[in-house]
Motif scaffolding. Structure first.
Motif, PDB file in Angstrom:
ATOM      1  N   SER A   1      -4.333  10.886   1.508  1.00 39.18           N
ATOM      2  CA  SER A   1      -3.812  10.437   2.788  1.00 39.18           C
ATOM      3  C   SER A   1      -4.062   8.949   2.997  1.00 39.18           C
ATOM      4  O   SER A   1      -3.228   8.238   3.556  1.00 39.18           O
ATOM      5  CB  SER A   1      -4.467  11.240   3.916  1.00 39.18           C
ATOM      6  N   GLU A   2      -5.188   8.462   2.525  1.00 34.33           N
ATOM      7  CA  GLU A   2      -5.506   7.041   2.636  1.00 34.33           C
ATOM      8  C   GLU A   2      -4.918   6.231   1.484  1.00 34.33           C
ATOM      9  O   GLU A   2      -4.645   5.043   1.620  1.00 34.33           O
ATOM     10  CB  GLU A   2      -7.021   6.857   2.679  1.00 34.33           C
TER      11      GLU A   2
ATOM     12  N   ARG B   1       0.822  -1.209   0.000  1.00 31.18           N
ATOM     13  CA  ARG B   1       0.000   0.000   0.000  1.00 31.18           C
ATOM     14  C   ARG B   1       0.858   1.263   0.000  1.00 31.18           C
ATOM     15  O   ARG B   1       0.420   2.310  -0.462  1.00 31.18           O
ATOM     16  CB  ARG B   1      -0.917   0.006   1.228  1.00 31.18           C
ATOM     17  N   SER B   2       2.087   1.147   0.523  1.00 28.74           N
ATOM     18  CA  SER B   2       2.973   2.312   0.604  1.00 28.74           C
ATOM     19  C   SER B   2       3.969   2.379  -0.551  1.00 28.74           C
ATOM     20  O   SER B   2       4.764   3.322  -0.618  1.00 28.74           O
ATOM     21  CB  SER B   2       3.739   2.290   1.933  1.00 28.74           C
TER      22      SER B   2
ATOM     23  N   SER C   1       4.782   1.436   7.299  1.00 26.93           N
ATOM     24  CA  SER C   1       4.556   1.201   8.727  1.00 26.93           C
ATOM     25  C   SER C   1       5.603   0.288   9.356  1.00 26.93           C
ATOM     26  O   SER C   1       5.640   0.158  10.578  1.00 26.93           O
ATOM     27  CB  SER C   1       3.162   0.595   8.943  1.00 26.93           C
TER      28      SER C   1
ATOM     29  N   PRO D   1      -0.445   5.731   2.138  1.00 28.32           N
ATOM     30  CA  PRO D   1      -0.069   5.695   3.559  1.00 28.32           C
ATOM     31  C   PRO D   1       1.441   5.517   3.725  1.00 28.32           C
ATOM     32  O   PRO D   1       2.074   4.795   2.949  1.00 28.32           O
ATOM     33  CB  PRO D   1      -0.826   4.473   4.079  1.00 28.32           C
TER      34      PRO D   1
ATOM     35  N   GLN E   1       3.972  11.960   5.915  1.00 31.96           N
ATOM     36  CA  GLN E   1       2.918  12.844   5.447  1.00 31.96           C
ATOM     37  C   GLN E   1       2.457  13.764   6.564  1.00 31.96           C
ATOM     38  O   GLN E   1       2.612  13.444   7.746  1.00 31.96           O
ATOM     39  CB  GLN E   1       1.731  12.071   4.874  1.00 31.96           C
TER      40      GLN E   1
ATOM     41  N   ASN F   1      -1.245  16.946  -0.352  1.00 32.37           N
ATOM     42  CA  ASN F   1      -2.081  15.995   0.365  1.00 32.37           C
ATOM     43  C   ASN F   1      -3.533  16.459   0.451  1.00 32.37           C
ATOM     44  O   ASN F   1      -3.821  17.649   0.458  1.00 32.37           O
ATOM     45  CB  ASN F   1      -1.538  15.783   1.782  1.00 32.37           C
TER      46      ASN F   1
END
Length: 362
Positions: free
Chosen positions: A208-209, A77-78, A215, A212, A131, A203
């Motif tokens: 933002s979603e 996702r990143s 993590s 991401p 972010q 942004n």
């Protein structure tokens, strides 16, 4: 058999020692003793459950014994695809011996026999790292986002000085691929020594979603060893790909550079490299894929000025030219170690200051 007769309370009591009885009793006590010893040993050395593996300082060389698909999908996702297009105005000097001094002192449009526009594109991978409510910052390779301002094509060799054409960049388009959007980005910082660059997009709630920040924590590529198992995530040829590699030549430089046998294609530059030191309960970020080894070879080509569609079906009897062609040596990928990544991010702490997750987990 020995018999002893004793009188107690007017009764005659006879004791008959029995060897078989004591032998049986000894066996029972021995078995119980072994069982008790085994239980004590098991209590002193409990088996560690598979779900509570303690981390090691070195990264494992074993294949996963558990399903890691969900973890990799979350990391993906990143990780995003990027494309960069340099737009050039190309000035051709056909049948005219033009030198570099003439170009410096004259108007190119007056010297050129014809002028065309040409677009050169390259693709790569970027990783979202931070972010705030204004910007999203991503990390990629410097060579992906940099296009030269001027390209010179010599008629023969630079020493002879005759120029065939010159291309001057007048625009560059930078696009980041989201789930459903193509987002323009700005190049904020470039370091050719590290081969790293920071790019940013504006942004909003949707972005933002959609982008991401990564993590997982930053590991240490110096803890890689011969045979350490790696996962590499990126966008070779524009496709979302996860591949694997095995570490070779760990710590071949003081900053922790290493090689891997992962397959490298155009577009993988900037892809994230993952390793695990706790039996794949978690992953750590140990590097960025940036280049593959390559080799050059000389090939014979026809005269570019005389090539036509008709000559494709006719025997060619014109002049022969030598052209250099670069080929990727697949199966040997070079990487940027964690020391390089943290060093570059440290140089750009002012740019990253103020983000919600400033230098997250580094």
């Amino acid at each position: 058999m020995l018999r002893n007769n004793l009188s107690r309370d007017g009764l005659d009591i006879k004791y008959v020692p029995c060897t078989g009885f004591y032998l049986l009793l000894g066996v029972i006590l021995f078995v119980l003793g072994c069982s008790s010893s085994e239980q004590t040993t098991q209590q002193q050395q409990p088996r560690i459950a598979e779900t509570s593996a303690s981390p090691d300082t070195k990264y494992t060389s074993a294949f996963p014994r558990r399903d890691v698909s969900e973890k990799i999908n979350a990391i993906f996702r990143s990780v995003k695809r990027i494309t960069i297009n340099g737009i050039y105005r190309v000035y051709h000097f056909e049948d005219r011996p033009v030198t570099i001094n003439q170009i410096r002192n004259s108007d190119l449009s007056e010297l050129a026999t014809r002028t065309i526009s040409e677009e050169k594109g390259v693709a790569g991978t970027a990783v979202s790292i931070a972010q705030n409510n204004r910007h999203i910052t991503l990390l990629t390779c410097a060579h992906v986002v940099q296009f030269p301002d001027t390209l010179i094509d010599y008629e023969s060799t630079p020493e002879q000085g005759h120029i065939k054409s010159i291309a001057v960049k007048y625009n560059q388009r930078n696009l980041l691929f989201g789930d459903s959007n193509l987002v323009p980005f700005e190049i904020k910082s470039v370091d050719e020594n590290y081969d790293l660059a920071l790019i940013q997009i504006n942004n909003n709630k949707e972005y933002s979603e959609e982008f991401p920040p990564l993590s997982i924590r930053m590991g240490d590529s110096k803890d890689l060893k011969w045979g350490s198992m790696l996962y590499i995530i990126g966008y070779p040829k524009g496709a979302a790909v996860v591949t694997r590699g095995i570490v070779s030549s760990p710590n071949r430089t003081p900053r922790g550079d290493f090689l891997t046998d992962a397959l490298f294609n155009h577009g993988m530059s900037g892809g994230i490299i993952l390793a695990s030191n706790n039996d794949y309960l978690t992953f750590e970020w140990v590097g960025i894929a940036n280049t593959a080894s390559a080799e050059q070879e000389n090939i014979l080509v026809p005269d570019p000025k005389r090539r036509t569609s008709e000559q494709l079906i006719e025997p060619y009897n014109g002049s022969i030219f030598v052209k250099k062609k670069t080929r990727i040596v697949y199966g040997l990928t070079q990487s940027i170690p964690t020391a390089g990544i943290t060093g570059f991010l440290g140089q750009n702490k002012d740019l990253l200051r103020g983000t919600d997750n400033e230098l997250p987990n580094f």
